[in-house]
Design an enzyme around this catalytic site. Structure first.
Site, mmCIF file in Angstrom:
data_model
loop_
_atom_site.group_PDB
_atom_site.id
_atom_site.type_symbol
_atom_site.label_atom_id
_atom_site.label_comp_id
_atom_site.label_asym_id
_atom_site.label_seq_id
_atom_site.Cartn_x
_atom_site.Cartn_y
_atom_site.Cartn_z
ATOM 1 C CD GLU A 156 -3.135 -0.907 2.117
ATOM 2 O OE1 GLU A 156 -2.898 -0.278 3.155
ATOM 3 O OE2 GLU A 156 -4.238 -1.415 1.857
ATOM 4 C CD GLU A 313 -4.089 -6.082 2.723
ATOM 5 O OE1 GLU A 313 -4.822 -5.396 3.475
ATOM 6 O OE2 GLU A 313 -2.884 -5.883 2.605
HETATM 7 C C1 GLA Z 1 -4.085 -2.633 4.911
HETATM 8 C C2 GLA Z 1 -2.708 -3.251 5.007
HETATM 9 C C3 GLA Z 1 -2.644 -4.439 5.901
HETATM 10 C C4 GLA Z 1 -3.514 -4.265 7.121
HETATM 11 C C5 GLA Z 1 -4.920 -3.942 6.700
HETATM 12 C C6 GLA Z 1 -5.865 -3.797 7.870
HETATM 13 O O1 GLA Z 1 -4.805 -3.001 3.833
HETATM 14 O O2 GLA Z 1 -2.173 -3.562 3.763
HETATM 15 O O3 GLA Z 1 -1.304 -4.637 6.264
HETATM 16 O O4 GLA Z 1 -3.005 -3.236 7.894
HETATM 17 O O5 GLA Z 1 -4.909 -2.729 6.016
HETATM 18 O O6 GLA Z 1 -7.151 -3.427 7.442
#
Ligand code: GLA
Ligand code: ZN
Length: 680
Positions: A156, A313
């Site tokens: 991210e 995710e």
């Molecule tokens: C993001 C991150 C993860 C985690 C999630 C929690 O998407 O990439 O490492 O912190 O949020 O929602």
């Protein structure tokens, strides 16, 4: 390289299922238990090593891969496919201590200390050196694993930095872009407020210490806009350096980084050019409407011309970072997983596999809860989905969504528009994009998101919501599109500036004036609660936010304002140009208006929805050469009735139907219906 065929289990390809797994946070006895539980839930793919830099490199000279070796071996022994992250989204504490330059300087000008994550300055030579080195070492050590299916660079990417290294790099970036200081002075219009620069060294980063008085409010839009471009490029350079490091050793392993939907700071359309496949993290808020998630999925699909993407995710149950972290209700995780697939995903992954016991994500949802066993609602739902996806196999992989309508999105435009001082602080790009998107969504009409670099010619209807900035040459592309028969729509406050955020003189909408056949003389910003109105096709609609006051210069007025000093002047205009039509919607209206308007435009273009509208039931379609895959997603709590139109098979429960059969789809339910195409 596409995502289709990313993973193969027992001789056939299927949708990867699993997600972020952090065994390094647990004693090794737990690992075996994890393996047992993964098998139970048909989890076949894990993302490893997302935040392990401190463990992998205990000091500047030493690397220690021993634990990761054991984790990789365990994954291999247990038939798990691995998406291997490069761990560079959080630098080690020793690095921050030894080289404070790796730490970011925030918007207020404060140098951060070690802490949090996503805290490395992309223009720090130290960070660049060691992040690239780590990526290369990981590729050398693990590149030969046959179960390694993708690289996951960093995590991210985002945020900002205003340190001296960034400032220096900004000057270099500007020099490369503009060549001379005179050109820079011209495009930034520095004659205003005595800003003329005589030396590149005089240029500083635009933040609270310089041009800004709030995060999004700047006195010099041109400078702030270029800083956004520069910073998106800086992070992209980090990504590309790691990309090259792993590619050099493993040229055949696809590379991605997890994006975040409509994430304003990064120009994802530019980023996607350097990604082998797009992946993203979907975390809808409890109040995000289903169309909001759908819109992000479609944006992600559009980044690489419709190529399938991976849902990298999502939480199986709950987040930890909202003020009120409501549980996903039974069925909702499954529904949202299929929604991703329905919009083009070829992978369904979670954050996270096992709930950690310390720090800020210990209450974030996970497949395996603190209870540590399979006897939870969440585990059972994950397991059921795992079994379903295993049974589904590769049916939908690589299939495409085909759309005849497109919405143009442009990051530069987004940045410039929202830096604009006037006419209204309520002008928000995504609001307007969303209004059009929602209308298509509710009509079950597939829509693609395209960039200003994509040719509009493949689409019968193209919408340019709030296209405030029209870049060099784009006006001509749009004109050709309309002349050849396209239907083009734009909105109020469009066509105002060029790519430098300099107003195009000669009357609004500048470079779009001839296409739309109008001249916008003034724009009236209506404060919240103040409304005008208009009648279109015999129906009354509100006019809000902004009312463009325009003259017809070839276009025909199709609706007129009903009140105020500009009552009776056009609110909506349509211009015939060549074989096509160009609509200018001079004001913001209601959901109902957008739906009616889009219905008319698409109707005229002969575009039909993939299904009739059923309240809160979303219907999308993916296609292979042989079959149509219809996804029915019931976002209602109650069941909904669907009358089948063609013979086919409901793939998730194996039932066959004929045209005319009625099916009850339960609340939060999903039906994936395959219709074989007739062959000649
Ligand atoms: C993001 C991150 C993860 C985690 C999630 C929690 O998407 O990439 O490492 O912190 O949020 O929602
Ligand atoms: Zn910096």
């Amino acid at each position: 390289m596409s995502t289709a065929n990313l993973i193969k289990t027992s001789s056939r390809f299927k949708i990867p299922f699993g997600g972020d797994y952090n065994p390094e946070q647990w004693p090794e006895e737990i690992w075996e238990e994890d393996m047992r539980l993964f098998k139970l839930a048909k989890i076949d793919c894990v993302t490893l090593n997302v935040f392990s830099w401190a463990a992998l490199q205990p000091d500047e000279e030493t690397y220690d891969f021993e634990k990761l070796d054991r984790i990789m071996d365990m994954a291999e022994r247990n038939g798990l496919h691995v998406i291997l992250a490069t761990s560079t989204a959080a630098h080690p504490a020793w690095m921050a201590r030894k080289y404070p330059e790796v730490l970011r300087v925030n918007f207020s000008g404060m140098r951060r200390k070690f802490g949090d994550r996503h805290n490395s300055c992309p223009n720090s030579p130290v960070y660049r050196k060691y992040s690239k080195a780590l990526a290369g070492k990981l590729a050398e050590r693990y590149g030969h694993y046959h179960n390694l299916i993708a690289w996951h660079i960093n995590n991210e990417y985002g945020g900002e930095c205003y340190c001296e290294n960034c400032e220096r790099a900004f000057r270099v970036w500007l020099k490369e872009k503009y060549g001379t200081i005179e050109k820079l002075n011209q495009v930034w219009n520095t004659g205003f407020w005595g800003h003329t620069f005589y030396d590149w060294e005089e240029i500083v980063a635009p933040n609270l210490l310089s041009e800004h008085f709030e995060e999004n409010r700047t006195t010099f839009q041109g400078i702030s806009l270029d800083y956004r471009r520069f910073f998106s490029d800086s992070l992209l350079e980090n990504y590309r350096a790691e990309y090259e490091a792993v590619k050099e050793i493993t040229p055949d392993i696809p590379v991605t980084t997890n994006l975040m939907g409509f994430y304003k700071p990064l120009d994802y359309q530019k980023w996607a050019k350097y990604m082998d496949f797009v992946s993203w993290d979907n975390y809808p808020n409890v109040d995000t409407p289903p169309w909001g998630s759908a819109m992000c999925h479609d944006l992600m699909r559009g980044l690489k011309g419709g190529q399938p993407f991976v849902l990298m995710e999502q939480t199986p149950s709950v987040c930890n970072w909202l003020p009120y972290n409501a549980l996903k209700r039974p069925g909702v995780m499954r529904l949202q997983s299929y929604q991703a697939v329905a919009h083009g995903a070829d992978g369904v992954l979670f954050f996270q596999m096992r709930r950690s016991i310390g720090a800020c994500e210990k209450y974030h949802g996970a497949v395996i809860d603190h209870g540590g066993n399979e006897n939870t609602r969440v585990f059972r739902e994950v397991q059921a989905l795992g079994q379903e996806l295993a049974a589904l196999g590769g049916e939908t992989l690589g299939t495409r969504v085909s759309a005849r309508a497109a919405i143009v999105v442009d990051w530069d435009n987004w940045w410039a528009l929202e830096y604009s001082a006037g006419p209204s602080t309520d002008l928000k790009y995504l609001d307007e994009v969303g209004r059009y998107y929602q209308a298509f969504y509710e009509l079950n009409i597939p829509v693609d998101f395209i960039s200003v670099e994509d040719k509009p010619d493949n689409y019968d209807v193209v919408i340019l919501p709030l296209l405030y900035m029209v870049k060099d040459g784009y006006g001509q592309i749009l004109k050709d599109y309309v002349e050849k028969g396209g239907c083009l729509v734009t909105t109020f406050f469009s066509g105002i500036v060029d790519e430098h955020d300099l107003v195009v003189t000669g009357g609004y909408p500048g470079r779009l004036k001839d296409i739309f056949g109008i001249w916008v003389e003034e724009s009236d910003a209506l404060p919240p609660g103040v409304k005008n109105g208009f009648t279109w096709n015999g129906k009354h609609y509100p006019a809000e936010l902004l009312c463009d006051i325009m003259h017809m210069e070839g276009a025909q007025a199709r609706a007129e304002y009903e009140s105020d000093f500009y009552a009776g002047t056009p609110a909506i205009a349509c211009n015939r140009l060549g074989d096509g039509r160009a609509w200018y919607v001079g004001t913001r209206s209601s959901e109902e208006f957008y739906r009616d308007f889009v219905r008319e435009l698409t109707g005229d273009a002969g575009i039909e929805g993939v299904w009739d509208s059923i309240k809160d039931v979303e219907v999308t379609q993916r296609r292979s050469r042989e079959s149509w895959y219809l996804f029915f997603l019931n976002h209602n709590k109650e069941s909904a009735e669907i009358c089948m139109k063609a013979e086919g098979e409901s793939l998730l429960d194996g039932k066959a139907y004929k045209a005319g059969d009625r099916v009850w789809l339960e609340g939060n339910g999903v039906m994936l219906y395959r219709v074989k195409m007739e062959r000649n």
